[in-house]
Design a protein around this motif. Structure first.
Motif, PDB file in Angstrom:
ATOM      1  N   ASN A  69       0.807  -1.213   0.000  1.00 53.44           N
ATOM      2  CA  ASN A  69       0.000   0.000   0.000  1.00 53.44           C
ATOM      3  C   ASN A  69       0.841   1.264   0.000  1.00 53.44           C
ATOM      4  O   ASN A  69       0.549   2.217  -0.713  1.00 53.44           O
ATOM      5  N   GLN A  70       1.865   1.258   0.810  1.00 53.41           N
ATOM      6  CA  GLN A  70       2.769   2.410   0.815  1.00 53.41           C
ATOM      7  C   GLN A  70       3.353   2.622  -0.573  1.00 53.41           C
ATOM      8  O   GLN A  70       3.397   3.743  -1.092  1.00 53.41           O
ATOM      9  N   ALA A  71       3.803   1.533  -1.166  1.00 56.38           N
ATOM     10  CA  ALA A  71       4.424   1.621  -2.491  1.00 56.38           C
ATOM     11  C   ALA A  71       3.464   2.248  -3.500  1.00 56.38           C
ATOM     12  O   ALA A  71       3.818   3.191  -4.214  1.00 56.38           O
ATOM     13  N   LEU A  72       2.238   1.761  -3.525  1.00 61.94           N
ATOM     14  CA  LEU A  72       1.286   2.269  -4.517  1.00 61.94           C
ATOM     15  C   LEU A  72       0.844   3.695  -4.211  1.00 61.94           C
ATOM     16  O   LEU A  72       0.625   4.493  -5.117  1.00 61.94           O
ATOM     17  N   GLU A  73       0.733   4.008  -2.930  1.00 61.70           N
ATOM     18  CA  GLU A  73       0.347   5.384  -2.567  1.00 61.70           C
ATOM     19  C   GLU A  73       1.411   6.371  -3.008  1.00 61.70           C
ATOM     20  O   GLU A  73       1.109   7.470  -3.474  1.00 61.70           O
ATOM     21  N   TRP A  89       3.481   5.946  -5.497  1.00 60.63           N
ATOM     22  CA  TRP A  89       3.422   6.025  -6.962  1.00 60.63           C
ATOM     23  C   TRP A  89       2.247   6.884  -7.408  1.00 60.63           C
ATOM     24  O   TRP A  89       2.377   7.777  -8.227  1.00 60.63           O
ATOM     25  N   ARG A  90       1.095   6.618  -6.818  1.00 60.22           N
ATOM     26  CA  ARG A  90      -0.087   7.389  -7.197  1.00 60.22           C
ATOM     27  C   ARG A  90       0.083   8.871  -6.897  1.00 60.22           C
ATOM     28  O   ARG A  90      -0.202   9.727  -7.733  1.00 60.22           O
ATOM     29  N   ALA A 112       2.701  10.722  -6.666  1.00 57.05           N
ATOM     30  CA  ALA A 112       3.643  11.403  -7.550  1.00 57.05           C
ATOM     31  C   ALA A 112       3.090  11.518  -8.963  1.00 57.05           C
ATOM     32  O   ALA A 112       3.158  12.580  -9.588  1.00 57.05           O
ATOM     33  N   ILE A 113       2.500  10.459  -9.466  1.00 52.64           N
ATOM     34  CA  ILE A 113       2.065  10.483 -10.860  1.00 52.64           C
ATOM     35  C   ILE A 113       0.821  11.349 -11.023  1.00 52.64           C
ATOM     36  O   ILE A 113       0.670  12.055 -12.024  1.00 52.64           O
ATOM     37  N   VAL A 114      -0.057  11.332 -10.046  1.00 54.29           N
ATOM     38  CA  VAL A 114      -1.246  12.168 -10.127  1.00 54.29           C
ATOM     39  C   VAL A 114      -0.845  13.642 -10.106  1.00 54.29           C
ATOM     40  O   VAL A 114      -1.347  14.452 -10.888  1.00 54.29           O
ATOM     41  N   VAL A 136       0.553  14.556 -13.418  1.00 60.10           N
ATOM     42  CA  VAL A 136      -0.497  14.685 -14.431  1.00 60.10           C
ATOM     43  C   VAL A 136      -1.256  15.994 -14.233  1.00 60.10           C
ATOM     44  O   VAL A 136      -1.528  16.721 -15.185  1.00 60.10           O
ATOM     45  N   ARG A 137      -1.560  16.289 -12.991  1.00 56.52           N
ATOM     46  CA  ARG A 137      -2.296  17.528 -12.686  1.00 56.52           C
ATOM     47  C   ARG A 137      -1.568  18.744 -13.218  1.00 56.52           C
ATOM     48  O   ARG A 137      -2.173  19.677 -13.707  1.00 56.52           O
ATOM     49  N   ILE A 143       7.811  12.899  -5.412  1.00 53.42           N
ATOM     50  CA  ILE A 143       7.823  11.582  -4.777  1.00 53.42           C
ATOM     51  C   ILE A 143       7.921  11.739  -3.263  1.00 53.42           C
ATOM     52  O   ILE A 143       7.206  11.070  -2.505  1.00 53.42           O
ATOM     53  N   ILE A 144       8.784  12.640  -2.841  1.00 51.98           N
ATOM     54  CA  ILE A 144       8.971  12.860  -1.403  1.00 51.98           C
ATOM     55  C   ILE A 144       7.678  13.329  -0.760  1.00 51.98           C
ATOM     56  O   ILE A 144       7.275  12.845   0.306  1.00 51.98           O
ATOM     57  N   ALA A 184       5.323  10.514  -0.438  1.00 47.46           N
ATOM     58  CA  ALA A 184       5.708   9.596   0.637  1.00 47.46           C
ATOM     59  C   ALA A 184       5.326  10.170   1.997  1.00 47.46           C
ATOM     60  O   ALA A 184       4.925   9.446   2.907  1.00 47.46           O
TER      61      ALA A 184
END
Lengths: 112, 112
Positions: A6-10, A12-13, A15-17, A20-21, A105-106, A109
């Motif tokens: 979950n941490q990993a995906l959160e 990733w999400r 940062a990528i969101v 994109v924004r 990313i930071i 996290a």
DNA sequence: GATATTCGGAACGGATACGAAACAATTTTG
DNA sequence: CAAAATTGTTTCGTATCCGTTCCGAATATC
């Protein structure tokens, strides 16, 4: 460092969101792989070396470099020792870009 | 969780390089943003909601969903309450995909 | 020195993505 | 109930990316 799924995906999400924004110029996965490899792995970097290391065709690397050069994130420099080769070099703009990306990313996290 | 810039970039690089190496179907940044949002944020999810939340046009979300549906990673379901709306639902395949992707990130974080 | 090999890139054709504008279906508003 | 608003999609033209194949230049091999 140990992460839960979950941490990993959160991370990733997050940062990528955010990226994109911001509607920032989005690099393809390949382009990002080339860029981060050039900046994080020891020099020198050549087209062939990147292609092998990423398991991607040479033309794909060439095109990724076309795009990254166009954006000023890397620079091609002919190898004086072996003039068939091209050395891929870092640029100030590329460093700034990656530093800002690291910030995303930071932040992601932290939010997790 | 606190990350240094280097840790952050190493994680990103490790995961994206491995995903490129595997020649898996690569999703664009938008598609990945839609996918992770659907799976990590509370339901329900609609096209409009995703478009607003990601600051992206509705047609862009529709096309991202076309692609993700085609890959079986999400599913559209008409909203019975308001038949103009479409609810975006998770699938088993999507869960598996993201679980495996999380593994890439976790491995990249370990290697750091 | 002639031939092979290696390097990066160009050319071609196909797939996919994008933004903007127009659209059909449904619901809300007056 | 007719007009307006909302939702998601389609369409259109354009840009980008990909893999494969081929090419010119530089180097290595015999």
């Amino acid at each position: 460092m140990e992460l839960t799924p979950n941490q990993a995906l959160e991370i990733w999400r997050g940062a990528i969101v955010e990226s994109v924004r911001r509607d920032s110029p989005d690099l393809s996965a390949r382009q990002m792989a080339v860029l981060t490899t050039v900046y994080l792995q020891p020099s020198p970097h050549t087209v062939r070396g990147l292609a092998d290391s990423l398991n991607v065709s040479k033309p794909a690397v060439t095109r990724a470099l076309d795009r990254l050069s166009e954006l000023g994130l890397v620079r091609r420099k002919p190898d004086e020792e072996d003039r068939r080769s091209v050395l891929i070099q870092r640029t100030v703009k590329g460093s700034v870009y990656l530093t800002e990306f690291a910030e995303l990313i930071i932040e992601a996290a932290k939010a997790d």
